[in-house]
Every structure is written in structure tokens, then in C-alpha cells.
Write a protein that holds these residues in place. Structure first.
Motif, PDB file in Angstrom:
ATOM      1  N   LYS A   9       0.843  -1.201   0.000  1.00 18.61           N
ATOM      2  CA  LYS A   9       0.000   0.000   0.000  1.00 18.61           C
ATOM      3  C   LYS A   9       0.873   1.244   0.000  1.00 18.61           C
ATOM      4  CE  LYS A   9      -3.616  -2.214   2.720  1.00 18.61           C
ATOM      5  NZ  LYS A   9      -4.388  -2.177   3.958  1.00 18.61           N
ATOM      6  N   ARG A  10       0.565   2.142  -0.916  1.00 16.00           N
ATOM      7  CA  ARG A  10       1.208   3.452  -0.975  1.00 16.00           C
ATOM      8  C   ARG A  10       0.146   4.441  -1.404  1.00 16.00           C
ATOM      9  NH1 ARG A  10       4.185   0.728   1.126  1.00 16.00           N
ATOM     10  NH2 ARG A  10       6.435   0.563   0.993  1.00 16.00           N
ATOM     11  N   GLU A  11      -0.013   5.506  -0.631  1.00 10.72           N
ATOM     12  CA  GLU A  11      -1.015   6.529  -0.912  1.00 10.72           C
ATOM     13  C   GLU A  11      -2.356   5.871  -1.211  1.00 10.72           C
ATOM     14  OE1 GLU A  11       0.788   8.910  -3.960  1.00 10.72           O
ATOM     15  OE2 GLU A  11       2.520   9.338  -2.710  1.00 10.72           O
ATOM     16  N   GLU A  12      -2.959   6.147  -2.369  1.00 12.54           N
ATOM     17  CA  GLU A  12      -4.273   5.582  -2.689  1.00 12.54           C
ATOM     18  C   GLU A  12      -4.175   4.263  -3.448  1.00 12.54           C
ATOM     19  OE1 GLU A  12      -3.257   8.179  -6.238  1.00 12.54           O
ATOM     20  OE2 GLU A  12      -3.067   8.439  -4.100  1.00 12.54           O
ATOM     21  N   VAL A  13      -2.966   3.748  -3.660  1.00  7.48           N
ATOM     22  CA  VAL A  13      -2.750   2.526  -4.433  1.00  7.48           C
ATOM     23  C   VAL A  13      -2.560   1.328  -3.502  1.00  7.48           C
ATOM     24  CG1 VAL A  13      -1.223   1.396  -6.087  1.00  7.48           C
ATOM     25  CG2 VAL A  13      -1.715   3.832  -6.328  1.00  7.48           C
ATOM     26  N   GLU A  14      -3.315   0.254  -3.759  1.00  6.63           N
ATOM     27  CA  GLU A  14      -3.155  -0.995  -3.016  1.00  6.63           C
ATOM     28  C   GLU A  14      -2.958  -2.125  -4.020  1.00  6.63           C
ATOM     29  OE1 GLU A  14      -5.740  -3.878  -0.110  1.00  6.63           O
ATOM     30  OE2 GLU A  14      -5.831  -1.714   0.260  1.00  6.63           O
ATOM     31  N   LEU A  15      -1.849  -2.858  -3.872  1.00  3.75           N
ATOM     32  CA  LEU A  15      -1.463  -3.873  -4.844  1.00  3.75           C
ATOM     33  C   LEU A  15      -1.199  -5.211  -4.171  1.00  3.75           C
ATOM     34  CD1 LEU A  15       1.163  -1.623  -6.640  1.00  3.75           C
ATOM     35  CD2 LEU A  15      -1.172  -2.086  -7.416  1.00  3.75           C
ATOM     36  N   ASN A  16      -1.416  -6.277  -4.907  1.00 10.94           N
ATOM     37  CA  ASN A  16      -1.019  -7.608  -4.461  1.00 10.94           C
ATOM     38  C   ASN A  16       0.443  -7.796  -4.837  1.00 10.94           C
ATOM     39  OD1 ASN A  16      -3.661  -8.517  -3.599  1.00 10.94           O
ATOM     40  ND2 ASN A  16      -4.183  -8.489  -5.763  1.00 10.94           N
ATOM     41  N   THR A  17       1.179  -8.537  -4.017  1.00  8.15           N
ATOM     42  CA  THR A  17       2.590  -8.763  -4.293  1.00  8.15           C
ATOM     43  C   THR A  17       2.902 -10.246  -4.343  1.00  8.15           C
ATOM     44  OG1 THR A  17       3.275  -8.788  -1.967  1.00  8.15           O
ATOM     45  CG2 THR A  17       3.194  -6.646  -3.067  1.00  8.15           C
ATOM     46  N   LEU A  18       3.957 -10.552  -5.053  1.00  9.77           N
ATOM     47  CA  LEU A  18       4.463 -11.909  -5.107  1.00  9.77           C
ATOM     48  C   LEU A  18       5.980 -11.828  -5.186  1.00  9.77           C
ATOM     49  CD1 LEU A  18       3.708 -14.953  -5.356  1.00  9.77           C
ATOM     50  CD2 LEU A  18       3.893 -14.652  -7.817  1.00  9.77           C
ATOM     51  N   GLU A  19       6.632 -12.540  -4.288  1.00 14.51           N
ATOM     52  CA  GLU A  19       8.083 -12.658  -4.312  1.00 14.51           C
ATOM     53  C   GLU A  19       8.409 -14.145  -4.378  1.00 14.51           C
ATOM     54  OE1 GLU A  19      10.251  -9.823  -1.477  1.00 14.51           O
ATOM     55  OE2 GLU A  19       8.224  -9.970  -0.613  1.00 14.51           O
ATOM     56  N   LEU A  28      10.083 -10.651  -8.624  1.00 13.63           N
ATOM     57  CA  LEU A  28       9.199  -9.693  -7.967  1.00 13.63           C
ATOM     58  C   LEU A  28       8.031  -9.339  -8.871  1.00 13.63           C
ATOM     59  CD1 LEU A  28      12.005  -7.263  -6.782  1.00 13.63           C
ATOM     60  CD2 LEU A  28      10.825  -8.944  -5.356  1.00 13.63           C
ATOM     61  N   LEU A  29       6.833  -9.243  -8.290  1.00 11.01           N
ATOM     62  CA  LEU A  29       5.655  -8.900  -9.068  1.00 11.01           C
ATOM     63  C   LEU A  29       4.706  -8.047  -8.231  1.00 11.01           C
ATOM     64  CD1 LEU A  29       3.802 -10.841 -11.621  1.00 11.01           C
ATOM     65  CD2 LEU A  29       2.446 -10.217  -9.666  1.00 11.01           C
ATOM     66  N   PHE A  36      -0.144  -5.765 -14.218  1.00 10.75           N
ATOM     67  CA  PHE A  36       0.956  -6.209 -13.373  1.00 10.75           C
ATOM     68  C   PHE A  36       2.286  -5.725 -13.934  1.00 10.75           C
ATOM     69  CE2 PHE A  36       0.424  -9.674 -16.405  1.00 10.75           C
ATOM     70  CZ  PHE A  36       1.717 -10.067 -16.711  1.00 10.75           C
ATOM     71  N   PHE A  37       3.222  -5.545 -13.020  1.00  8.92           N
ATOM     72  CA  PHE A  37       4.573  -5.136 -13.358  1.00  8.92           C
ATOM     73  C   PHE A  37       5.520  -6.048 -12.611  1.00  8.92           C
ATOM     74  CE2 PHE A  37       1.952  -1.639 -14.416  1.00  8.92           C
ATOM     75  CZ  PHE A  37       2.530  -1.117 -15.555  1.00  8.92           C
ATOM     76  N   MET A  38       6.622  -6.374 -13.271  1.00  5.53           N
ATOM     77  CA  MET A  38       7.523  -7.384 -12.746  1.00  5.53           C
ATOM     78  C   MET A  38       8.961  -6.949 -12.941  1.00  5.53           C
ATOM     79  SD  MET A  38       7.191 -11.397 -13.697  1.00  5.53           S
ATOM     80  CE  MET A  38       8.450 -12.560 -13.207  1.00  5.53           C
ATOM     81  N   CYS A  39       9.846  -7.660 -12.277  1.00  6.39           N
ATOM     82  CA  CYS A  39      11.273  -7.434 -12.471  1.00  6.39           C
ATOM     83  C   CYS A  39      11.653  -7.815 -13.904  1.00  6.39           C
ATOM     84  CB  CYS A  39      12.068  -8.245 -11.455  1.00  6.39           C
ATOM     85  SG  CYS A  39      11.830 -10.029 -11.608  1.00  6.39           S
ATOM     86  N   GLY A  40      12.909  -7.696 -14.243  1.00 11.42           N
ATOM     87  CA  GLY A  40      13.389  -7.914 -15.598  1.00 11.42           C
ATOM     88  C   GLY A  40      13.169  -9.299 -16.172  1.00 11.42           C
ATOM     89  N   VAL A  60      15.993  -4.168 -10.203  1.00  8.10           N
ATOM     90  CA  VAL A  60      15.285  -3.952  -8.943  1.00  8.10           C
ATOM     91  C   VAL A  60      15.463  -5.178  -8.060  1.00  8.10           C
ATOM     92  CG1 VAL A  60      13.629  -2.326  -9.903  1.00  8.10           C
ATOM     93  CG2 VAL A  60      13.069  -4.748  -9.917  1.00  8.10           C
ATOM     94  N   LYS A  61      15.605  -4.958  -6.764  1.00  8.96           N
ATOM     95  CA  LYS A  61      15.835  -6.063  -5.841  1.00  8.96           C
ATOM     96  C   LYS A  61      14.757  -6.181  -4.768  1.00  8.96           C
ATOM     97  CE  LYS A  61      20.872  -5.917  -6.339  1.00  8.96           C
ATOM     98  NZ  LYS A  61      21.075  -6.834  -7.342  1.00  8.96           N
ATOM     99  N   THR A  62      13.882  -5.172  -4.668  1.00 13.12           N
ATOM    100  CA  THR A  62      12.810  -5.190  -3.673  1.00 13.12           C
ATOM    101  C   THR A  62      11.516  -4.713  -4.309  1.00 13.12           C
ATOM    102  OG1 THR A  62      13.131  -2.903  -2.928  1.00 13.12           O
ATOM    103  CG2 THR A  62      14.475  -4.617  -1.822  1.00 13.12           C
ATOM    104  N   LEU A  63      10.409  -4.993  -3.645  1.00 11.14           N
ATOM    105  CA  LEU A  63       9.114  -4.501  -4.137  1.00 11.14           C
ATOM    106  C   LEU A  63       9.070  -2.980  -4.134  1.00 11.14           C
ATOM    107  CD1 LEU A  63       6.868  -7.111  -2.335  1.00 11.14           C
ATOM    108  CD2 LEU A  63       7.315  -6.985  -4.799  1.00 11.14           C
ATOM    109  N   GLU A  64       9.662  -2.352  -3.139  1.00 14.91           N
ATOM    110  CA  GLU A  64       9.719  -0.885  -3.073  1.00 14.91           C
ATOM    111  C   GLU A  64      10.479  -0.331  -4.280  1.00 14.91           C
ATOM    112  OE1 GLU A  64       8.659   2.701  -1.540  1.00 14.91           O
ATOM    113  OE2 GLU A  64       8.284   0.916  -0.345  1.00 14.91           O
TER     114      GLU A  64
END
Length: 100
Positions: A9-19, A28-29, A36-40, A60-64
Motif C-alpha cells: 500500500k502506498r497513498e491511494e494505491v493498493e497492490l497484491n505482491t508476489l516474491e 518480484l511482481l 501487473f509489473f515485474m522485475c526484468g 530492482v531487488k525489492t518490491l519498493e
């Protein structure tokens, strides 16, 4: 292999995550609002003419880091919606969330 699901969760955005922790790397997803957006590891061109909104960011190495990264490439359909390389991932999610 270790798989971790969560919510980001960041500001008004709430996302599902997968590591997915693999030997030597982590996949990372971030997913939400029909996109959806993912690592390389993601090959966005695999979706061709399908109406899939996705993109990838590299080094990228973290979801952040993924959330704040610049989009390296996006699917053809995402590009048609204005989700283009050079845009930040968080900007894409904000744009998509407002379109729903």
C-alpha cells in the motif's frame, strides 16, 4: 524455493505482491487494477496483441524498488493505454486505478 504473497500500500494505491526466492535471485511482481509489473524476468512481448497490461523494470531487488522504478518495457496493449517505457511504475498504477 520460497514464495511470499502480500499486499503493498502506498497513498491511494493498493497492490497484491508476489516474491519468489530462487537461488541467486528473487522474482518480484506487483499486481492490481487489471495490470501487473515485474522485475526484468518478464518478457512483455510474449503477450503480442492480447489485451494484457503489463510491464517490466530492470535492476530492482525489492518490491519498493519495483514500485519506484522506471518502466523498461511494456506490453503492446499497455502502450496503447499510455503506459510507456520511461514512465514510473507507480505512475502507471495510479493512471490505471483512475481508469477503472
Amino acid at each position: 524455493m520460497k514464495i511470499i504473497q502480500g499486499v503493498f500500500k502506498r497513498e491511494e494505491v493498493e497492490l497484491n505482491t508476489l516474491e519468489v526466492e530462487l537461488k541467486g535471485t528473487t522474482l518480484l511482481l506487483l499486481e492490481g487494477y487489471g495490470a501487473f509489473f515485474m522485475c526484468g524476468a518478464l518478457d512483455v512481448n510474449i503477450y503480442g496483441d492480447r489485451e494484457v497490461v503489463c510491464g517490466k523494470a530492470v535492476k530492482v531487488k525489492t518490491l519498493e524498488e519495483l514500485y519506484n522504478a522506471t518502466i523498461f518495457d511494456s506490453s503492446k496493449y499497455a502502450k496503447s493505454l499510455g503506459i510507456i517505457p520511461g514512465m514510473k511504475v507507480y505512475e502507471a498504477f495510479k493512471k490505471i486505478s483512475k481508469a477503472e
